[in-house]
Design a protein around this motif. Sequence first.
Motif, short mmCIF file in Angstrom:
data_model
loop_
_atom_site.label_atom_id
_atom_site.label_comp_id
_atom_site.label_asym_id
_atom_site.label_seq_id
_atom_site.Cartn_x
_atom_site.Cartn_y
_atom_site.Cartn_z
N ALA A 234 -54.58 -121.90 32.21
CA ALA A 234 -53.75 -123.46 32.40
C ALA A 234 -53.99 -123.76 30.61
CB ALA A 234 -54.08 -124.73 33.27
N PHE A 235 -51.92 -124.48 30.54
CA PHE A 235 -52.58 -124.22 29.10
C PHE A 235 -51.64 -125.84 29.28
CE2 PHE A 235 -52.63 -120.13 29.02
CZ PHE A 235 -52.84 -120.16 27.66
N SER A 236 -52.18 -127.24 28.57
CA SER A 236 -50.76 -128.21 28.45
C SER A 236 -49.29 -128.42 28.13
CB SER A 236 -51.91 -129.26 27.92
OG SER A 236 -52.54 -129.22 26.45
N ARG A 237 -49.63 -127.01 26.96
CA ARG A 237 -48.30 -127.05 26.76
C ARG A 237 -47.48 -126.14 26.99
NH1 ARG A 237 -47.20 -131.07 22.83
NH2 ARG A 237 -48.69 -132.80 23.28
N ASN A 238 -46.12 -126.24 27.47
CA ASN A 238 -45.52 -124.52 27.42
C ASN A 238 -44.44 -124.42 26.73
OD1 ASN A 238 -43.91 -122.55 28.80
ND2 ASN A 238 -43.11 -122.99 30.86
N TYR A 239 -44.70 -123.58 25.37
CA TYR A 239 -44.18 -123.91 24.15
C TYR A 239 -42.74 -122.74 24.80
CZ TYR A 239 -47.80 -125.80 21.84
OH TYR A 239 -48.66 -126.86 20.85
N TYR A 240 -42.94 -121.86 25.31
CA TYR A 240 -42.04 -121.28 25.77
C TYR A 240 -40.79 -121.85 27.58
CZ TYR A 240 -43.72 -118.63 21.56
OH TYR A 240 -43.77 -118.21 20.59
N PRO A 241 -41.21 -122.52 27.94
CA PRO A 241 -40.27 -122.75 29.08
C PRO A 241 -39.15 -122.33 29.89
CG PRO A 241 -39.50 -124.46 27.71
CD PRO A 241 -40.65 -123.83 26.64
N TRP A 242 -39.03 -121.12 30.69
CA TRP A 242 -38.30 -120.53 31.21
C TRP A 242 -37.05 -121.16 31.59
CZ3 TRP A 242 -43.25 -120.82 32.95
CH2 TRP A 242 -43.37 -120.85 33.70
N SER A 243 -36.49 -122.26 32.11
CA SER A 243 -35.79 -123.94 32.86
C SER A 243 -35.02 -124.46 31.53
CB SER A 243 -36.00 -123.28 33.92
OG SER A 243 -35.03 -124.00 34.81
N SER B 21 -32.26 -110.38 26.12
CA SER B 21 -31.56 -112.08 26.41
C SER B 21 -33.34 -112.57 27.46
CB SER B 21 -30.88 -111.34 27.77
OG SER B 21 -31.45 -110.24 28.68
N ARG B 22 -34.26 -111.55 26.90
CA ARG B 22 -35.12 -112.46 27.38
C ARG B 22 -36.38 -112.35 26.61
NH1 ARG B 22 -32.48 -110.33 30.91
NH2 ARG B 22 -32.17 -110.41 33.33
N VAL B 23 -36.37 -113.29 25.25
CA VAL B 23 -36.83 -113.41 24.07
C VAL B 23 -38.19 -113.79 24.54
CG1 VAL B 23 -35.75 -111.98 22.53
CG2 VAL B 23 -36.19 -114.19 22.89
N LEU B 24 -39.45 -113.78 23.85
CA LEU B 24 -40.51 -114.98 23.98
C LEU B 24 -40.47 -114.88 22.39
CD1 LEU B 24 -43.23 -114.41 26.67
CD2 LEU B 24 -40.91 -115.66 26.58
N GLY B 25 -40.74 -116.55 22.21
CA GLY B 25 -41.33 -116.68 20.51
C GLY B 25 -39.95 -117.12 19.49
N ASN B 26 -40.13 -116.99 18.55
CA ASN B 26 -38.81 -117.66 17.96
C ASN B 26 -39.11 -117.41 16.17
OD1 ASN B 26 -36.59 -119.53 17.88
ND2 ASN B 26 -37.14 -120.27 16.21
N GLY B 27 -37.92 -117.28 15.80
CA GLY B 27 -38.03 -116.41 14.28
C GLY B 27 -37.26 -115.13 13.37
N ILE B 28 -36.72 -115.25 12.65
CA ILE B 28 -35.99 -113.75 12.00
C ILE B 28 -36.89 -113.35 10.47
CG2 ILE B 28 -34.18 -113.87 10.27
CD1 ILE B 28 -33.19 -116.02 11.10
#
Length: 581
Positions: free
Chosen positions: A219-228, A424-431
Motif C-alpha cells: 500500500a502507498f499513502s500517495r497515488n501518483y497515477y490515479p485512474w479516475s 491511451s493508457r500510459v503511466l508516468g509523465n515526460g518527453i
Amino acid sequence: MPSPGPLSQFQVDREYLPSGIEIIGEGSVGGKAKGLIFVSYLMEAGQEKLCDFPEMLRIPRSTIVATDVFDQFIQLNRLGDVVELLYKKKLTDEDMNVRFLTGEFPPGAHDSLVRFLEEEDRPLVVRSSSILEDRPEHSFAGIYQSVFITNKGPLTKRIAELEMAIRIVYASTYGPNARKYAERMDAPWQEEKMAILIQDVVGSLHDDDLYYPLLAGVAFSRNYYPWSERIGVNDGLCRIVAGLGTRAVGRFQATVFSPSLPELRPEGMAVDDIVASSQDAIDALDYESELFLFKRLSDIQECNSKLYMLGQTLKDDSYFVETPKNFAPDERIILTFKPILSSNRYIPFVPLVGSLMRNLERVIGRPIDIEFVFDYRTDESGTSLTEKGYFYLVQVRPLGRLPEHRKVSIPTDVPESNVLLRSSRVLGNGIIRGIRNIVWVQHRKYDFSKGYDIAREVGKINEMFEGMEYILIGPGRWATTNPELGVPVNYSEMSNAAVVVELSYERFSPELSYGTHFFADMEASNMLYIPLFLEKGDYLNETLLEERESKVDAKWVKVIEISRGLDVYVDGNSRQGFIHF
C-alpha cells in the motif's frame, strides 16, 4: 521506552529493542530493518495512534543480522578481491556466485543463528536490508534476493538452509541487477553493505500441506497515477493478493484499489475485464516438498475454507453472486475481493489500511509505502480457542516524491506514416527526444517455451547500448518470471532502455503495474512506460518495424535504427502516449 522521534533522525538503541526484535552483530541494521524497528517502537510505546484498529496490528518476529557480520563474511572468505575483480569486469557473475555461495560463515554469527533456530520452528523469509536500500531517492525494490525456507527437519539441516539463504542474499548485493540499478542511480555499488532481515512467514498450514496467509499486499499513502478523476493523489493506493505477497509485488494479476473508493477499480466494471485481471493462482510454501511454488486457485479451493471472504462466484460467465461460506469444491470463485472491499462484515480491511497509511505518513513525515500480510491465528480465550484476524506490517519505507507533472502537449500534425505508436493508457509523465534505436522482440515470432532464451538475447543487446538509450518493445509483460505472460528479463537486461512498451498480442497482455517492484524501479530509473492495447484502439506501426533492417543478427529480436531520431511523449494527465519521427 524512549520516544523514537522522526524516522529521518532515528537511531536504533540496542538496549531498548521492541519485543519480537533481535539483532545479531554490532553494525548497521540497514534501511529495511530500521523502518520496521521504528514502527515497532511506536506500536509498543503507544504514544501514537497508528490505525483505527490497533488491536489487530502486529509486526512478525524479526531477527536482524547486522552489517558487521557481512564484513566478517567478506574478510573471512577473501571476497573483497572478488568484488574488486567484478568492478573491473575481470570476473563473471557465475564465478562471483560460486565464491559467495561456498563461503564459510563467521563462527560467532553461526552460533547466534543456531541459538535463534533452537527457539524458532516456523517458516522463515530471509530478506535484504542494505545500507542503500529503502531510501526515498532509490528504493532498490526487488533488486536484491529474498529466500523462503520451511525451516523443517533437524537443526543441522535447518541451520545449513538458513545460512545458504543468507549467502544468496549476500551474493545479490553485487549481482547484475544491483550493479546496473546502482549505476543508473549514481550509487557506488562496490561500497554497498548488507544486513539481513529474518522474519517469520505469516500464514497457516492448510490440509493440502500448503503454507500461506489469507492475503498479502502493498500500500502507498500517495497515488501518483490515479485512474479516475474521482480519486486524488492523497487517497493512496493498495495492491492485494491471496497467498504469499510475492504476487503483489511481482508482475502477476492482483487487485488494485484506492481506499477512498475501493470499488472504483482500474480495470472497470465489465465482467470480462474483471475476470481477466483477477488473480488465478497463489504463491505458497509446500511443506511436503519444502519448495516455494504456485498453485491454481481451483486446486486449493477444497482446502481453503475462507475463500468466500475474498471472492465472488461467477455464474453463466456473465454475472457475479456472493460465494457461500460452504462453497462447493468446483465453485467458480473469482478473486474480486469485493466481500472485504465493500463492507466490514468479515474484516475492517479498507478503514484499517486507510487509517494506517495516513497516520504512518504523519509520524514519519513524508509519503510512505508498506508491505503487509493478513491472516488468522487461533488464540486461547479462557478455556476456549478463538480465531482472530491480525494485520502484520512486514515493511515500512519512505516513498519517493514524484516531480510535479509538467504539461505535455502531444503533437497533432505528424503524418501518419511517421507515427510509431499511440497509447491511451500510459503511466508516468515526460518527453524524450531523439532516441535513435528500437529493440523489438517480434511478437508474432515469440515462443514462450523459448522465453528465457529470448530474455538472454535481449540482455546481450542491452549491453550494446551502455551509455545510450533505446525504446524496448515486446509482447505482454516485461520482467515477469513467467514466460507465458511476457519476456522474463531481469532488470540488468533492460537497464539501458529509456522507454518500455508492452504490447497486447493474442494471449499476451500488458499489466498496469501500479505498486509492483517493476514499476518502482522504472520510476526511479526515469524510464517511461507505455502499454499498448491494440484491441482497444491503440496503434503500432508494424509495417515500419517489419520493413526496416535489423542492425544485429539475432533470432528473435530486431534492433532498428531511426537516423532522424524518435520523439516520445507520455502525458500522465490525459494518459496518452505518442512516439513519432
